[in-house]
Motif scaffolding. Structure first.
Motif, PDB file in Angstrom:
ATOM      1  N   GLY A   5       0.817  -1.205   0.000  1.00  0.00           N
ATOM      2  CA  GLY A   5       0.000   0.000   0.000  1.00  0.00           C
ATOM      3  C   GLY A   5       0.851   1.255   0.000  1.00  0.00           C
ATOM      4  O   GLY A   5       0.531   2.256  -0.675  1.00  0.00           O
ATOM      5  N   ARG A   8       2.301   1.658  -3.519  1.00  0.00           N
ATOM      6  CA  ARG A   8       1.278   2.171  -4.440  1.00  0.00           C
ATOM      7  C   ARG A   8       1.049   3.672  -4.197  1.00  0.00           C
ATOM      8  O   ARG A   8       0.807   4.431  -5.142  1.00  0.00           O
ATOM      9  N   PHE A   9       1.094   4.083  -2.938  1.00  0.00           N
ATOM     10  CA  PHE A   9       0.925   5.495  -2.589  1.00  0.00           C
ATOM     11  C   PHE A   9       2.036   6.344  -3.212  1.00  0.00           C
ATOM     12  O   PHE A   9       1.787   7.381  -3.830  1.00  0.00           O
ATOM     13  N   ALA A  12       1.654   6.674  -6.920  1.00  0.00           N
ATOM     14  CA  ALA A  12       0.612   7.632  -7.293  1.00  0.00           C
ATOM     15  C   ALA A  12       1.164   9.053  -7.287  1.00  0.00           C
ATOM     16  O   ALA A  12       0.813   9.873  -8.157  1.00  0.00           O
ATOM     17  N   ALA A  22      -2.015  13.669  -6.913  1.00  0.00           N
ATOM     18  CA  ALA A  22      -2.039  12.385  -6.206  1.00  0.00           C
ATOM     19  C   ALA A  22      -3.239  12.311  -5.273  1.00  0.00           C
ATOM     20  O   ALA A  22      -3.878  11.264  -5.149  1.00  0.00           O
ATOM     21  N   ALA A  23      -3.556  13.448  -4.615  1.00  0.00           N
ATOM     22  CA  ALA A  23      -4.707  13.469  -3.704  1.00  0.00           C
ATOM     23  C   ALA A  23      -5.996  13.188  -4.464  1.00  0.00           C
ATOM     24  O   ALA A  23      -6.865  12.446  -3.999  1.00  0.00           O
ATOM     25  N   LYS A  25      -6.289  11.557  -7.280  1.00  0.00           N
ATOM     26  CA  LYS A  25      -6.267  10.165  -7.738  1.00  0.00           C
ATOM     27  C   LYS A  25      -6.610   9.201  -6.602  1.00  0.00           C
ATOM     28  O   LYS A  25      -7.303   8.197  -6.805  1.00  0.00           O
ATOM     29  N   LEU A  26      -6.130   9.525  -5.412  1.00  0.00           N
ATOM     30  CA  LEU A  26      -6.367   8.649  -4.258  1.00  0.00           C
ATOM     31  C   LEU A  26      -7.683   8.939  -3.569  1.00  0.00           C
ATOM     32  O   LEU A  26      -8.100   8.173  -2.689  1.00  0.00           O
ATOM     33  N   VAL A  33      -2.404  13.505   2.048  1.00  0.00           N
ATOM     34  CA  VAL A  33      -1.273  12.963   1.291  1.00  0.00           C
ATOM     35  C   VAL A  33       0.038  13.401   1.926  1.00  0.00           C
ATOM     36  O   VAL A  33       0.971  12.604   2.095  1.00  0.00           O
ATOM     37  N   ARG A  36       0.626  11.456   5.173  1.00  0.00           N
ATOM     38  CA  ARG A  36       1.008  10.056   4.966  1.00  0.00           C
ATOM     39  C   ARG A  36       2.431   9.962   4.431  1.00  0.00           C
ATOM     40  O   ARG A  36       3.180   9.055   4.800  1.00  0.00           O
TER      41      ARG A  36
END
Length: 301
Positions: A5, A8-9, A12, A22-23, A25-26, A33, A36
């Motif tokens: 995970g 993958r983050f 992205a 990215a935010a 997309k997630l 984001v 994390r």
């Protein structure tokens, strides 16, 4: 240690080129984001992204994690796709456990026919006098007869099965026909030892009336075929499943006693570890087993 995970983050962020993209997309906020990413860098004790540039730039460590980690993610995805494909196909090994007598007489042919119809499945059938005392985790399907005490298994109904009190015609001629369950206490009986049950306490009902009788047994065995042979030889009264004694009753080798009194049913069920997510081979075998005993089981034909 980063997990898939986390990888993958980071991928992205790299593919999006910014925390904002990215935010989106997630499906989270940009601040989430950022938080994390900080947690991930803290967990790894390494800086992954250089935030001083006008456009986000991966550090060498970040590039390494994306490159090597991306390969691992692809391998994970390929593995899980293969597992899903494998689970959906009728392949692999199927481990089945069942009682001795029922397995020999009624299940062995079903197992062989299912394997013949599905040649890519290997079936290991184990017959036991105490199937529920075995290590359940060793088997995919456990065929059980009677009341189920284990709650962490899922039962799939296979066939109805009553239980009858029986004796030979010669025994009835010698001892007389019992008029009530209480009369069994004075008669020689034969019991089957199975599943660590209290096998000498027999339960009866007629309407709203219930009786429980403690029978006396000089003969006992863990094999149902043996106690049926003893009963046919006139050695005592037995309480047996309908599937086991139906032929002898029809042939007159055994006589049913106390027909007005009902004993608890001992229906046939197939036990699995869960209902959802079962491999196709387990689901199809369970369905095949049910179909083979419909619309009525062989002992009622």
């Amino acid at each position: 240690m980063a997990d898939s995970g986390d990888i993958r983050f980071l991928l992205a962020i790299r593919d999006g080129g910014s925390l904002l993209v990215a935010a989106r997309k997630l499906g989270v906020t940009p601040s989430a984001v950022t938080q994390r990413l900080q947690q991930l860098e803290k967990k790894l004790s390494v800086r992954l992204i250089d935030r001083t540039a006008r456009r986000l730039r991966l550090t060498p460590e970040g590039e390494l994690l994306c490159q090597r980690g991306g390969d691992l993610v692809q391998q994970f995805d390929a593995l899980f796709d293969e597992l899903r494909h494998h689970s959906a196909e009728l392949v692999g090994t199927l481990k089945v456990n069942a009682p001795l007598g029922f397995g020999r007489r009624h299940l062995a042919s079903v197992v062989a026919d299912f394997q013949q119809a599905n040649p890519d499945i290997d079936i290991a059938l184990t017959l036991s006098d105490q199937p529920l005392a075995e290590t359940i985790d060793r088997f995919d399907v456990v065929v059980h007869i009677g009341e189920l005490q284990i709650s962490n298994l899922v039962g799939h109904a296979v066939a109805p099965n009553a239980r009858f009190v029986c004796a030979s015609p010669a025994f009835v001629k010698r001892h007389g026909m019992p008029a009530s369950p209480d009369d069994l206490a004075r008669l020689p009986c034969i019991v089957l030892r199975e599943n660590n049950e209290d096998v000498s306490l027999w339960h009866f009902s007629r309407g709203q009336t219930s009786r429980s009788v403690r029978v006396s047994s000089k003969l006992s065995c863990n094999d149902g075929d043996v106690i049926r042979q003893w009963a046919r030889a006139g050695r005592g009264v037995i309480l047996r499943s309908e599937w086991d004694v139906a032929e002898d009753l029809a042939a007159g080798k055994l006589v049913r006693l106390l027909p007005a009194w009902k004993t608890p049913d001992a229906n046939v069920v197939a036990l699995t570890h869960n209902r959802a997510g079962l491999p196709a081979r387990i689901r199809h075998f369970t369905q095949y087993l049910q179909e083979r005993f419909r619309p009525s089981p062989p002992w009622r034909k």
